[in-house]
Scaffold this motif. Structure first.
Motif, PDB file in Angstrom:
ATOM      1  N   LYS A   1       3.441  -0.995   4.520  1.00 11.64           N
ATOM      2  CA  LYS A   1       2.568  -1.714   5.441  1.00 11.64           C
ATOM      3  C   LYS A   1       1.185  -1.922   4.813  1.00 11.64           C
ATOM      4  O   LYS A   1       0.576  -2.980   4.963  1.00 11.64           O
ATOM      5  CB  LYS A   1       2.474  -0.891   6.749  1.00 11.64           C
ATOM      6  CG  LYS A   1       1.841  -1.624   7.906  1.00 11.64           C
ATOM      7  CD  LYS A   1       2.774  -2.680   8.493  1.00 11.64           C
ATOM      8  CE  LYS A   1       2.015  -3.550   9.472  1.00 11.64           C
ATOM      9  NZ  LYS A   1       1.873  -4.930   9.057  1.00 11.64           N
ATOM     10  N   VAL A   2       0.707  -0.902   4.093  1.00 11.89           N
ATOM     11  CA  VAL A   2      -0.621  -1.018   3.473  1.00 11.89           C
ATOM     12  C   VAL A   2      -0.621  -2.153   2.455  1.00 11.89           C
ATOM     13  O   VAL A   2      -1.569  -2.942   2.378  1.00 11.89           O
ATOM     14  CB  VAL A   2      -1.063   0.312   2.808  1.00 11.89           C
ATOM     15  CG1 VAL A   2      -2.447   0.159   2.196  1.00 11.89           C
ATOM     16  CG2 VAL A   2      -1.061   1.444   3.811  1.00 11.89           C
ATOM     17  N   ILE A   3       0.450  -2.243   1.677  1.00 12.34           N
ATOM     18  CA  ILE A   3       0.530  -3.302   0.661  1.00 12.34           C
ATOM     19  C   ILE A   3       0.525  -4.680   1.328  1.00 12.34           C
ATOM     20  O   ILE A   3      -0.256  -5.561   0.948  1.00 12.34           O
ATOM     21  CB  ILE A   3       1.762  -3.089  -0.251  1.00 12.34           C
ATOM     22  CG1 ILE A   3       1.484  -1.852  -1.114  1.00 12.34           C
ATOM     23  CG2 ILE A   3       2.046  -4.333  -1.109  1.00 12.34           C
ATOM     24  CD1 ILE A   3       2.442  -1.551  -2.210  1.00 12.34           C
TER      25      ILE A   3
ATOM     26  N   GLY B   1       5.220   3.926   5.350  1.00  8.90           N
ATOM     27  CA  GLY B   1       3.821   3.705   5.748  1.00  8.90           C
ATOM     28  C   GLY B   1       3.045   2.934   4.700  1.00  8.90           C
ATOM     29  O   GLY B   1       2.169   2.115   5.013  1.00  8.90           O
ATOM     30  N   ASN B   2       3.374   3.192   3.435  1.00  8.81           N
ATOM     31  CA  ASN B   2       2.645   2.529   2.348  1.00  8.81           C
ATOM     32  C   ASN B   2       3.065   1.079   2.135  1.00  8.81           C
ATOM     33  O   ASN B   2       2.322   0.293   1.561  1.00  8.81           O
ATOM     34  CB  ASN B   2       2.803   3.326   1.056  1.00  8.81           C
ATOM     35  CG  ASN B   2       2.149   4.691   1.155  1.00  8.81           C
ATOM     36  OD1 ASN B   2       1.153   4.851   1.854  1.00  8.81           O
ATOM     37  ND2 ASN B   2       2.710   5.666   0.490  1.00  8.81           N
TER      38      ASN B   2
ATOM     39  N   THR C   1      -0.917  -0.573 -10.214  1.00  5.64           N
ATOM     40  CA  THR C   1      -1.922   0.459 -10.485  1.00  5.64           C
ATOM     41  C   THR C   1      -2.988  -0.060 -11.446  1.00  5.64           C
ATOM     42  O   THR C   1      -4.156   0.293 -11.340  1.00  5.64           O
ATOM     43  CB  THR C   1      -1.243   1.670 -11.167  1.00  5.64           C
ATOM     44  OG1 THR C   1      -0.137   2.053 -10.364  1.00  5.64           O
ATOM     45  CG2 THR C   1      -2.174   2.827 -11.316  1.00  5.64           C
TER      46      THR C   1
ATOM     47  N   ILE D   1       8.908   4.075  -2.431  1.00 10.24           N
ATOM     48  CA  ILE D   1       7.662   4.083  -1.664  1.00 10.24           C
ATOM     49  C   ILE D   1       7.929   4.539  -0.220  1.00 10.24           C
ATOM     50  O   ILE D   1       8.997   4.287   0.334  1.00 10.24           O
ATOM     51  CB  ILE D   1       7.008   2.672  -1.693  1.00 10.24           C
ATOM     52  CG1 ILE D   1       5.594   2.701  -1.104  1.00 10.24           C
ATOM     53  CG2 ILE D   1       7.875   1.647  -0.998  1.00 10.24           C
ATOM     54  CD1 ILE D   1       4.856   1.382  -1.245  1.00 10.24           C
TER      55      ILE D   1
ATOM     56  N   ILE E   1       7.242  -3.969  -3.486  1.00 11.88           N
ATOM     57  CA  ILE E   1       6.968  -2.537  -3.387  1.00 11.88           C
ATOM     58  C   ILE E   1       7.673  -1.805  -4.520  1.00 11.88           C
ATOM     59  O   ILE E   1       8.764  -2.194  -4.939  1.00 11.88           O
ATOM     60  CB  ILE E   1       7.456  -1.971  -2.026  1.00 11.88           C
ATOM     61  CG1 ILE E   1       8.896  -2.451  -1.743  1.00 11.88           C
ATOM     62  CG2 ILE E   1       6.514  -2.349  -0.910  1.00 11.88           C
ATOM     63  CD1 ILE E   1       9.581  -1.681  -0.647  1.00 11.88           C
TER      64      ILE E   1
ATOM     65  N   ILE F   1       0.190   3.519  -4.259  1.00  6.53           N
ATOM     66  CA  ILE F   1      -0.551   3.714  -3.013  1.00  6.53           C
ATOM     67  C   ILE F   1      -1.905   3.030  -3.143  1.00  6.53           C
ATOM     68  O   ILE F   1      -2.585   3.167  -4.164  1.00  6.53           O
ATOM     69  CB  ILE F   1      -0.740   5.231  -2.738  1.00  6.53           C
ATOM     70  CG1 ILE F   1       0.629   5.886  -2.540  1.00  6.53           C
ATOM     71  CG2 ILE F   1      -1.634   5.469  -1.540  1.00  6.53           C
ATOM     72  CD1 ILE F   1       0.606   7.388  -2.722  1.00  6.53           C
ATOM     73  N   VAL F   2      -2.273   2.269  -2.125  1.00  9.28           N
ATOM     74  CA  VAL F   2      -3.558   1.573  -2.169  1.00  9.28           C
ATOM     75  C   VAL F   2      -4.666   2.594  -1.890  1.00  9.28           C
ATOM     76  O   VAL F   2      -4.736   3.175  -0.815  1.00  9.28           O
ATOM     77  CB  VAL F   2      -3.596   0.430  -1.133  1.00  9.28           C
ATOM     78  CG1 VAL F   2      -4.949  -0.256  -1.157  1.00  9.28           C
ATOM     79  CG2 VAL F   2      -2.487  -0.577  -1.415  1.00  9.28           C
ATOM     80  N   VAL F   3      -5.492   2.847  -2.903  1.00  4.75           N
ATOM     81  CA  VAL F   3      -6.554   3.837  -2.715  1.00  4.75           C
ATOM     82  C   VAL F   3      -7.902   3.183  -2.415  1.00  4.75           C
ATOM     83  O   VAL F   3      -8.827   3.818  -1.958  1.00  4.75           O
ATOM     84  CB  VAL F   3      -6.704   4.791  -3.936  1.00  4.75           C
ATOM     85  CG1 VAL F   3      -5.526   5.738  -4.026  1.00  4.75           C
ATOM     86  CG2 VAL F   3      -6.864   4.020  -5.223  1.00  4.75           C
TER      87      VAL F   3
ATOM     88  N   VAL G   1      -5.067   0.592  -6.813  1.00  6.36           N
ATOM     89  CA  VAL G   1      -3.799   1.163  -6.375  1.00  6.36           C
ATOM     90  C   VAL G   1      -3.504   2.336  -7.301  1.00  6.36           C
ATOM     91  O   VAL G   1      -3.785   2.280  -8.497  1.00  6.36           O
ATOM     92  CB  VAL G   1      -2.656   0.117  -6.486  1.00  6.36           C
ATOM     93  CG1 VAL G   1      -1.330   0.702  -6.054  1.00  6.36           C
ATOM     94  CG2 VAL G   1      -2.984  -1.126  -5.673  1.00  6.36           C
TER      95      VAL G   1
END
Ligand SMILES: Nc1ncnc2c1ncn2[C@@H]1O[C@H](COP(=O)(O)OP(=O)(O)OP(=O)(O)O)[C@@H](O)[C@H]1O
Ligand SMILES: [Mg+2]
Length: 273
Positions: A111-113, A108-109, A39, A105, A101, A68-70, A64
């Motif tokens: 995968k984003v990372i 789905g998140n 973060t 988590i 991670i 969560i990647v924002v 982040v």
């Protein structure tokens, strides 16, 4: 805390600060790269095949939030920049990396990372759980790893090297800064600066103490009875005296390694294949 654990973290810290590479490393023998997307901070750690720190780089970034990647593009940019810096320093390309991670988590998140790390040009070889990475550095297999970062506090109870359970609580260093900012009537960024200065500690600590006590209280509530040790990691654990607050409130022996901010990033690199 084992002397060698702290020495290893210190070695990494020195390598990051000096930006110097020891010429005795034969980089062709293989390196291990770990990427920590947090973060507050994005960190890359490069180790040799025996887990000795070669170099590393970090940048504070607000890409982040709570795991969560924002800001996908922002995250890729920062990571790409750090990667390029290290490649120039090392004179080689960084190809593969492990990443991590936070506890709890959503699938789905995850995968984003990995998408961020791959978009920055890495091949992600494996994804580890942050507390497992921290435990590897601390050389422990049992106890509670409490990771107090920027946005969240991750409480993970380990047994035989595996996570028994984890809780991620939305309180972290950002909250300390907010409390400080309100109390001292200064902007957030100024409060953040003050929080980091050792000489401001006598002023800062009494103001943020109730927040630290709350974190300790939450930790206590989330830990089962037979946990004998708490290990504090994450940037907020850098705060002097935090270990005493935790030990007092939880009545559990609390251990803080040298520069707790670097523990998880170092552990991620140790898990690189
Ligand atoms: N010396 C220090 N004293 C007090 N707080 C510090 C110090 N160094 C860093 N911090 C705080 O640590 C936090 C960042 O820690 P860390 O890098 O572990 O977080 P992160 O992994 O990016 O975030 P998260 O784990 O919540 O995703 C910030 O809130 C920062 O202000
Ligand atoms: Mg973190």
């Amino acid at each position: 805390m084992e002397q060698c654990v702290n020495a290893l973290i210190k070695e990494l810290e020195t390598k990051i600060l000096t930006e110097e590479i020891d010429s005795s490393y034969d980089l062709k023998l293989g390196i291990k790269v770990g990427v920590d997307l947090g973060t507050s901070n994005i960190v890359i750690v490069v180790l040799d095949k025996n887990d000795q720190p070669i170099t590393g780089a970090m940048e504070s970034a607000k890409v982040v939030r709570d795991g969560i990647v924002v800001d996908f593009i922002g995250a890729v940019k920062v990571l790409g920049r750090l990667k390029a810096q290290l490649e120039q320093r090392l004179g080689i390309q960084l190809e593969e990396a492990a990443t991590a991670i936070p506890p709890g988590i959503l699938p789905g998140n995850i995968k984003v990372i990995t998408n961020v790390v791959e978009a920055a040009g890495f091949v992600v070889t494996n994804v580890v759980e942050e507390p497992v990475a921290a435990a590897k550095v601390l050389a422990i297999s049992d106890g509670a790893v409490v990771d107090i970062g920027g946005g969240t506090t991750g409480i993970s109870v380990l047994k035989n090297g595996e996570i028994l359970y984890s809780v991620d609580e939305p309180t972290g260093g950002t909250h300390l800064t907010l409390v400080l900012s309100g109390s001292m009537k200064v902007e957030f960024d100024e409060a953040e600066k003050i929080k980091h200065q050792r000489e401001s500690h006598p002023l800062v600590f009494p103001i943020v103490r109730p927040v630290l006590e709350k974190m300790a209280e939450i930790t206590k509530r989330n830990i089962i009875k037979d946990v004998k040790q708490i290990y504090l990691v994450g940037g907020t654990s850098c705060m002097d005296g935090i270990e005493e607050v935790f030990q007092k409130y939880t009545a559990i022996y609390t251990i803080k390694p040298y520069n707790p901010l670097l523990v998880t990033p170092l552990g991620i690199a140790m898990y690189a294949k």
